[in-house]
Design an enzyme around this catalytic site. Structure first.
Site, PDB file in Angstrom:
ATOM      1  N   THR A 387       0.847  -1.186   0.000  1.00 59.35           N
ATOM      2  CA  THR A 387       0.000   0.000   0.000  1.00 59.35           C
ATOM      3  C   THR A 387       0.894   1.252   0.000  1.00 59.35           C
ATOM      4  O   THR A 387       2.113   1.161   0.150  1.00 59.35           O
ATOM      5  CB  THR A 387      -0.948  -0.004   1.219  1.00 59.35           C
ATOM      6  OG1 THR A 387      -1.659  -1.247   1.240  1.00 59.35           O
ATOM      7  CG2 THR A 387      -1.948   1.122   1.183  1.00 59.35           C
ATOM      8  N   THR A 405      -3.847   1.267  -2.850  1.00 61.70           N
ATOM      9  CA  THR A 405      -3.256  -0.066  -2.778  1.00 61.70           C
ATOM     10  C   THR A 405      -3.649  -0.952  -3.947  1.00 61.70           C
ATOM     11  O   THR A 405      -4.670  -0.717  -4.597  1.00 61.70           O
ATOM     12  CB  THR A 405      -3.688  -0.759  -1.468  1.00 61.70           C
ATOM     13  OG1 THR A 405      -2.962  -1.970  -1.294  1.00 61.70           O
ATOM     14  CG2 THR A 405      -5.177  -1.064  -1.474  1.00 61.70           C
ATOM     15  N   VAL A 406      -2.804  -1.956  -4.211  1.00 61.70           N
ATOM     16  CA  VAL A 406      -3.188  -3.097  -5.053  1.00 61.70           C
ATOM     17  C   VAL A 406      -3.157  -4.367  -4.196  1.00 61.70           C
ATOM     18  O   VAL A 406      -3.217  -5.472  -4.698  1.00 61.70           O
ATOM     19  CB  VAL A 406      -2.270  -3.264  -6.284  1.00 61.70           C
ATOM     20  CG1 VAL A 406      -2.490  -2.145  -7.285  1.00 61.70           C
ATOM     21  CG2 VAL A 406      -0.806  -3.396  -5.889  1.00 61.70           C
ATOM     22  N   ASN A 407      -3.057  -4.192  -2.885  1.00 62.46           N
ATOM     23  CA  ASN A 407      -2.971  -5.225  -1.857  1.00 62.46           C
ATOM     24  C   ASN A 407      -1.539  -5.731  -1.734  1.00 62.46           C
ATOM     25  O   ASN A 407      -0.646  -4.937  -1.465  1.00 62.46           O
ATOM     26  CB  ASN A 407      -3.979  -6.353  -2.067  1.00 62.46           C
ATOM     27  CG  ASN A 407      -4.273  -7.092  -0.756  1.00 62.46           C
ATOM     28  OD1 ASN A 407      -4.183  -6.519   0.327  1.00 62.46           O
ATOM     29  ND2 ASN A 407      -4.611  -8.361  -0.851  1.00 62.46           N
ATOM     30  N   ASP A 429      -8.749 -10.006   0.611  1.00 66.17           N
ATOM     31  CA  ASP A 429      -9.106  -9.299   1.840  1.00 66.17           C
ATOM     32  C   ASP A 429     -10.495  -9.676   2.357  1.00 66.17           C
ATOM     33  O   ASP A 429     -10.894  -9.240   3.439  1.00 66.17           O
ATOM     34  CB  ASP A 429      -9.016  -7.784   1.632  1.00 66.17           C
ATOM     35  CG  ASP A 429      -7.645  -7.247   1.981  1.00 66.17           C
ATOM     36  OD1 ASP A 429      -6.792  -8.035   2.417  1.00 66.17           O
ATOM     37  OD2 ASP A 429      -7.420  -6.032   1.820  1.00 66.17           O
TER      38      ASP A 429
END
Length: 574
Positions: A387, A405-407, A429
């Site tokens: 993130t 974020t893109v995780n 998630d």
């Protein structure tokens, strides 16, 4: 692997103006040699920005030099981070934006990724058990991205420059390339086997021998530049109704994915009501569910406020912080999810509830009567600085906190061919199964179960702080669940103890998330304090460095931007 000239970023000071001429085409030749500043104030001292990258901060300050305000700077920085910090964030992911506008309104823009319409509760179960590979890598791991639409909404609320002015500098940067930092090189090396599974990803991030690029090499992204230019020209419609959505649908159909063009066209941002709380005489605005950040930052601080912190030893205080975190994360696992799908108890941030929790905490030993599970946790994922956070503020009264974020590193590892865009793996998630841990070791209940068009729970914690009616701080962090811990500790040291934010951010950090029941402490913590915590019953895990925060504070009549000292140190030690 490729070898190249190693570029050293040297922090020359937090308060340094960076002004570079930008042509109407967005060209910025100076970016071949980035400024050394992660945090910067404009030459007239009216706008401040802090990011995790000197490239992004410089682009933001160049936008300010062209007449942009804090909103313009924050948007430009976010697009730039999608180029140079694409392993952490980008337009293939989502974001939460908390903004205080010059007219006094405080708004929460939810650009969180969304599950596709075809998503089902048990989509990641194999033989009755959650398969983490399905939710973390490849087509099924991807949620519908929300960042582009959220940033466009922020622009409409009060930015002064054109949309294209905020995107084209980053398109130029993607075309010309940037120097791979040590931290990016390490992340490339760690994820190379998964990146190699996808041709378009490998073509960008690996060399012709399928090896990750070394620090010091120049990374160019022509396809991403073209995508940015198309968005600059056609607006968010290109991403959600145009060629990008078509290309994504086509790839998903060929690779077993669920996302369709209709999922893109149906995506909507949500305007949420911020979580408002009080601490140490200040008013805090946090982000509401599907973020858990605003709720649990407030809850932890409420618990701490029940004790006389000034009379505690350092080890007693760390012990108390850890215990408060433990109770909050236990509540997170049970109660939190997308508020459009599940009821979130308002009492979680109530001071009476905090008092009831405080009565269960002993200052002599750890609390053992909290019910929790103990599935295996991926500690490396937990502590990586996934993130990114952008802080921006100006003297007109605009204060911005964006966490994007893109995780996990490079998200799903998927780049849609011809776009250069890394897609997120935010589906991880969700709670794939009650009690099953995600990549960060977090568990959840049915409140965070997968459902069509639902948004997964997040720990992102963009925060605004007010004294009376005046904003005095914008703050946020990167680092998975440690985001909550970082924000809590910075607020505690700065608001309660009166430390300047730079000093508060430099204090040794801890993290306790209930599951796994382990207290993470930074190696910088004194050994006698570590021993004292062990004697109180904590199972310590010493970690070299934890998290990456960005902030701006109003102190002594000035905007003071602060970038994470740990990141600066890491990228300077080369």
């Amino acid at each position: 692997m490729k070898n190249g000239l190693l570029v050293v970023f040297v922090l020359s000071g937090f308060l340094c103006a960076s002004v570079t001429a930008v042509t109407d085409t967005g060209q910025m030749p100076s970016l071949a040699k980035p400024a050394s500043d992660y945090a910067s104030v404009s030459a007239d001292s009216k706008v401040a920005v802090a990011t995790v990258s000197p490239y992004a901060t410089q682009i933001a300050m160049d936008v300010v030099a062209r007449g942009g305000n804090a909103l313009d700077a924050a948007i430009a920085a976010t697009f730039a981070l999608g180029v140079v910090d694409g392993h952490n964030s980008g337009i293939g992911g989502g974001c939460f934006i908390l903004v205080r506008l010059a007219d006094g309104r405080v708004l929460a823009i939810d650009g969180r990724e969304m599950a596709p319409a075809a998503a089902t509760r048990d989509m990641f179960l194999v033989n009755g058990k959650a398969d983490p590979e399905l939710s973390r890598t490849g087509a099924l791991a991807v949620g519908v991205p929300g960042s582009v639409l959220a940033l466009d909404k922020l622009r409409q609320l009060g930015a002064v420059l054109r949309w294209r002015d905020l995107i084209l500098p980053s398109a130029e940067l993607a075309d010309k390339g940037f120097v791979v930092s040590r931290s990016l090189a390490e992340r490339l090396a760690a994820t190379a086997p998964d990146l190699a599974k996808f041709l378009a990803s490998a073509a960008i991030y690996l060399d012709d021998k399928q090896q990750p690029w070394d620090a010091g090499n120049t990374l160019k992204q022509a396809d991403l530049a073209a995508t940015y230019r198309a968005i600059a020209k056609q607006g968010a419609a290109y991403f959600y109704q145009g060629d990008f959505a078509r290309k994504t649908e086509r790839w998903m159909q060929l690779n077993g994915g669920l996302i369709t063009r209709k999922d893109f066209s149906n995506y909507q941002i949500k305007m949420r009501k911020p979580v408002v709380s009080e601490f140490a005489g200040f008013t805090l605005y946090g982000f509401p569910p599907p973020s858990s950040g605003g709720t649990h930052v407030a809850q932890i601080l409420n618990i701490l406020e029940q004790f006389d912190l000034t009379k505690m030893t350092t080890s007693e205080r760390y012990h108390l912080i850890a215990e408060a975190m433990k109770f909050a994360f236990a509540d997170r696992a049970h109660w939190l999810g997308d508020a459009d799908f599940t009821r979130i108890p308002a009492g979680l941030t109530d001071k009476n509830y905090a008092r009831s929790i405080a009565q269960k905490i002993s200052l002599e030993k750890t609390t053992t009567d909290i019910r929790y599970g103990n599935p295996e946790a991926d500690i490396q994922h937990l502590m990586n600085k996934h993130t990114t956070h952008i802080a921006a503020a100006d003297l007109q009264g605009n204060w911005v906190a964006i966490t994007s974020t893109v995780n996990t590193s490079f998200g799903s590892k998927v780049v849609i061919p011809g776009t250069g865009v890394v897609l997120n793996n935010q589906m991880d998630d969700f709670s794939a199964q009650v009690g099953a841990a995600n990549a960060f070791g977090l568990v959840g209940s049915d409140a965070n179960a997968i459902a069509a068009r639902k948004r997964p729970l997040s720990s992102m914690s963009p925060t605004l702080v007010f004294k009376g009616n005046q904003p005095v701080m914008t703050l946020g962090a990167a680092g998975g669940p440690t985001i909550i811990s970082q924000v809590v500790q910075t607020l505690l040291y700065s608001l309660h103890d009166g430390m300047p934010v730079a000093e508060a951010m430099a204090q040794p950090r801890i993290h306790q998330q209930w599951n796994p029941n382990m207290l993470f402490v930074e190696a910088a913590m004194q050994t006698d304090i570590q021993q004292a915590l062990k004697q109180k019953g904590h199972d310590l895990k010493v970690w070299p460095s934890m998290g990456a925060s960005q902030a701006i504070e109003w102190r002594d009549g000035k905007l003071i931007p602060v970038a994470e000292p740990r990141v600066i140190k890491q990228n300077s030690e080369k």
